[in-house]
Each structure stands twice: as C-alpha cells, then as structure tokens.
Design a protein around this motif. Structure first.
Motif, mmCIF file in Angstrom:
data_model
loop_
_atom_site.group_PDB
_atom_site.id
_atom_site.type_symbol
_atom_site.label_atom_id
_atom_site.label_comp_id
_atom_site.label_asym_id
_atom_site.label_seq_id
_atom_site.Cartn_x
_atom_site.Cartn_y
_atom_site.Cartn_z
ATOM 1 N N CYS A 252 5.201 6.830 58.189
ATOM 2 C CA CYS A 252 4.196 6.334 59.384
ATOM 3 C C CYS A 252 4.170 7.198 60.428
ATOM 4 O O CYS A 252 3.219 7.356 61.000
ATOM 5 N N THR A 253 5.205 7.666 60.827
ATOM 6 C CA THR A 253 5.373 8.724 62.090
ATOM 7 C C THR A 253 5.384 10.001 61.566
ATOM 8 O O THR A 253 5.938 10.926 62.375
ATOM 9 N N GLY A 254 5.163 10.415 60.301
ATOM 10 C CA GLY A 254 4.965 11.671 60.002
ATOM 11 C C GLY A 254 6.103 12.313 59.225
ATOM 12 O O GLY A 254 6.266 13.767 58.911
ATOM 13 N N TYR A 255 7.181 11.374 58.633
ATOM 14 C CA TYR A 255 8.047 11.781 57.780
ATOM 15 C C TYR A 255 9.115 13.007 58.101
ATOM 16 O O TYR A 255 9.179 13.542 57.427
ATOM 17 N N PRO A 256 9.390 12.913 59.652
ATOM 18 C CA PRO A 256 10.273 14.306 59.801
ATOM 19 C C PRO A 256 11.607 14.103 59.331
ATOM 20 O O PRO A 256 12.332 15.139 59.270
ATOM 21 N N SER A 257 12.056 12.975 58.994
ATOM 22 C CA SER A 257 13.486 12.650 58.678
ATOM 23 C C SER A 257 13.698 12.293 57.276
ATOM 24 O O SER A 257 14.729 11.946 56.942
ATOM 25 N N LEU A 258 12.770 12.486 56.678
ATOM 26 C CA LEU A 258 12.725 11.986 55.071
ATOM 27 C C LEU A 258 13.248 13.269 54.300
ATOM 28 O O LEU A 258 13.061 14.435 54.127
ATOM 29 N N VAL A 259 14.148 12.685 53.190
ATOM 30 C CA VAL A 259 14.608 13.908 52.207
ATOM 31 C C VAL A 259 14.449 13.170 50.998
ATOM 32 O O VAL A 259 14.493 12.241 50.483
ATOM 33 N N SER A 260 14.086 14.135 49.805
ATOM 34 C CA SER A 260 13.760 14.051 48.437
ATOM 35 C C SER A 260 15.258 14.199 47.753
ATOM 36 O O SER A 260 15.789 15.334 47.891
ATOM 37 N N CYS A 261 15.838 13.291 47.335
ATOM 38 C CA CYS A 261 17.197 13.551 46.836
ATOM 39 C C CYS A 261 17.567 13.937 45.208
ATOM 40 O O CYS A 261 16.581 13.471 44.548
ATOM 41 N N ASP A 262 18.491 14.202 45.138
ATOM 42 C CA ASP A 262 18.952 14.512 43.700
ATOM 43 C C ASP A 262 18.758 13.348 42.724
ATOM 44 O O ASP A 262 18.265 13.860 41.566
ATOM 45 N N ASP A 263 18.970 12.214 43.292
ATOM 46 C CA ASP A 263 18.869 11.170 42.245
ATOM 47 C C ASP A 263 17.465 10.548 41.952
ATOM 48 O O ASP A 263 17.310 9.556 41.129
ATOM 49 N N GLY A 264 16.593 11.327 42.537
ATOM 50 C CA GLY A 264 15.330 10.760 42.545
ATOM 51 C C GLY A 264 14.460 9.913 43.526
ATOM 52 O O GLY A 264 13.305 9.538 43.603
ATOM 53 N N PHE A 265 15.681 9.510 44.455
ATOM 54 C CA PHE A 265 14.850 8.641 45.575
ATOM 55 C C PHE A 265 14.533 9.098 46.672
ATOM 56 O O PHE A 265 14.988 10.481 47.399
ATOM 57 N N LEU A 266 13.891 8.743 47.547
ATOM 58 C CA LEU A 266 13.287 9.154 48.813
ATOM 59 C C LEU A 266 14.084 8.464 50.108
ATOM 60 O O LEU A 266 14.175 7.192 49.717
ATOM 61 N N ARG A 267 14.847 9.200 50.756
ATOM 62 C CA ARG A 267 15.571 8.364 51.779
ATOM 63 C C ARG A 267 15.478 9.014 53.284
ATOM 64 O O ARG A 267 14.894 10.286 53.440
ATOM 65 N N ASP A 268 15.596 8.125 54.315
ATOM 66 C CA ASP A 268 15.580 8.665 55.360
ATOM 67 C C ASP A 268 17.161 9.236 56.110
ATOM 68 O O ASP A 268 17.936 8.200 55.498
ATOM 69 N N VAL A 269 17.048 10.245 56.881
ATOM 70 C CA VAL A 269 18.309 10.590 57.081
ATOM 71 C C VAL A 269 18.906 10.358 58.633
ATOM 72 O O VAL A 269 19.900 10.940 58.860
ATOM 73 N N ASN A 270 18.147 9.621 59.257
ATOM 74 C CA ASN A 270 18.350 9.113 60.513
ATOM 75 C C ASN A 270 19.612 8.289 60.879
ATOM 76 O O ASN A 270 20.234 8.263 62.030
ATOM 77 N N ALA A 271 19.923 7.495 59.935
ATOM 78 C CA ALA A 271 20.899 6.357 60.013
ATOM 79 C C ALA A 271 20.846 5.509 61.383
ATOM 80 O O ALA A 271 21.770 5.370 61.877
ATOM 81 N N VAL A 272 19.719 4.930 61.223
ATOM 82 C CA VAL A 272 19.310 4.015 62.563
ATOM 83 C C VAL A 272 19.400 2.549 62.179
ATOM 84 O O VAL A 272 19.340 1.697 62.825
ATOM 85 N N PHE A 273 20.052 2.278 60.813
ATOM 86 C CA PHE A 273 20.097 1.010 60.444
ATOM 87 C C PHE A 273 20.772 -0.124 61.150
ATOM 88 O O PHE A 273 20.170 -1.026 61.755
#
Length: 215
Positions: free
Chosen positions: A88-109
């Motif tokens: 929603c915010t322009g996906y600056p921290s998204l990465v397409s991963c080796d295992d086929g999943f889309l993940r966020d890399v900011n570690a804000v959980f």
C-alpha cells in the motif's frame, strides 16, 4: 562496494553454502560479515535466500488463491498485514524470495503499531478473500504485540462490514496454533513464515496475489 554490487555476490555465496548443507544461521553470519552487511542487508539476505531443496519443497505447497473456495482460511495476522501495508505504501521493502514467497524485509513485527495504512491493508486482504468465497476466515494476532486486541477488533469489524464469515483473535503462540489448526481442520494457511510453511501442507500467499492486482 555498494548495495547493488555486494548483495548479488552475498546471495550467491549464501545459496552456495545452503545447497551444501550448511546451517543457515552460521552461513548467514559468515557471509554477512564477509561483505560487511548492515542490519537491513542481513534481513534481506535472511528472508530471500534458501537452498534449492527447501525452495522446491515450499513452492509445492503454494496453492492458487482460487482454491480457498468453501475452505477455512487461517491468516497469520501480522505476517500478512505488514507485507500488504508495504504494498500500500509503494512496496519499497518487499522482496521476492527463492522459495516463491513475497516478504517484507523491514523486521517491524515486534514494534508494529496500528497506522494510517492498517485499515486499507486489512480491507484489501478481506476483499481479496471474499472474491474467492471461503467458508470461514480466521485471523490470528500475536497477543504479546502491543495493540493486538484493538487490531483483532478492527479486523472483526471489517469482516462484518464486508459480509465475510470470519473472526479475529489473539494468541500467545500464533505459529504453533496455525500448524495445529491446519492439521486438525485441513484448512489453508495464509503466511510467509518459514517455520510455519515447513510444517503445513497448503499455503496461500495473499500479499503476492494483491501485488499482482495492483501492478
């Protein structure tokens, strides 16, 4: 050496070590230290790179979103929400991963807070699922995270407003509960959490489906 130069080399080296059976924690530290990666770059590497064997096994578990029809879907609340918020915010921290999943890399959980994008992201998740007519949708949020109760209430309100049969609850151990629910009911899990994916049979990548629609 800047990010664009060192990251491809670091990805190659980590994947090489993982394919030869090295444990990820040690291999990740070795490669990250060698290339002097900062915390963001280490997060990127940790979330993106997996051995070919692990990647293949996980990719086989990914199902098309259309298959949620008449099924119960268990949503890994923070995991899915945070990634969709990035979209929603322009996906600056998204990465397409080796295992086929889309993940966020900011570690804000652990630091997550309800924000201006939360309602929009939740609505997109719920409307996407509604299109494919699941039997029931259950969101699970980690209770130790601040505002999880408020987030559960907001989710329930959005489900009700959009006439989607479902619920949202908090849990002390979402990962474990997702695995148990999947085993007991045969339901589908929505997550990109590696620890969960490795223990279940069917998983749907909701952020990936949403990103396909907005691009």
């Amino acid at each position: 050496m800047d990010f664009e130069e060192k990251i491809p080399e670091a990805v190659h080296d980590l994947r090489y070590l993982l394919d030869r059976g090295y444990r990820k924690k040690g291999a990740l530290k070795f490669v990250s230290d060698r290339y002097l990666l900062n915390i963001h770059e280490r997060n990127y590497l940790a979330r993106k790179v997996f051995s070919r064997e692990v990647s293949l096994l996980r990719r086989k578990k990914i199902i098309d979103i259309s298959r949620v029809k008449d099924e119960t879907v268990f949503v890994d609340g923070y995991n899915v929400l945070i990634t969709v918020e990035s979209i929603c915010t322009g996906y600056p921290s998204l990465v397409s991963c080796d295992d086929g999943f889309l993940r966020d890399v900011n570690a804000v959980f652990g630091k997550y807070r309800i924000n201006d994008t939360t309602k929009t992201a939740l609505t997109q998740i719920i409307l996407l699922l509604k299109c494919y007519k699941p039997y029931f949708v259950k969101f699970l949020y980690d209770s130790p995270v601040s505002q999880s109760g408020e987030l559960s209430k907001l989710t329930r309100n959005i489900l009700k407003a959009n006439n989607v049969s479902g619920d949202a609850v908090t849990s002390k151990n979402v990962d474990s509960e997702l695995v148990t629910l999947s085993e007991d009911t045969g339901g589908i899990v929505a997550t990109s959490d590696s620890a969960v994916i490795d223990k279940i049979q069917r998983v749907v990548d909701i952020p990936c489906e949403i990103l396909r629609k907005v691009r």
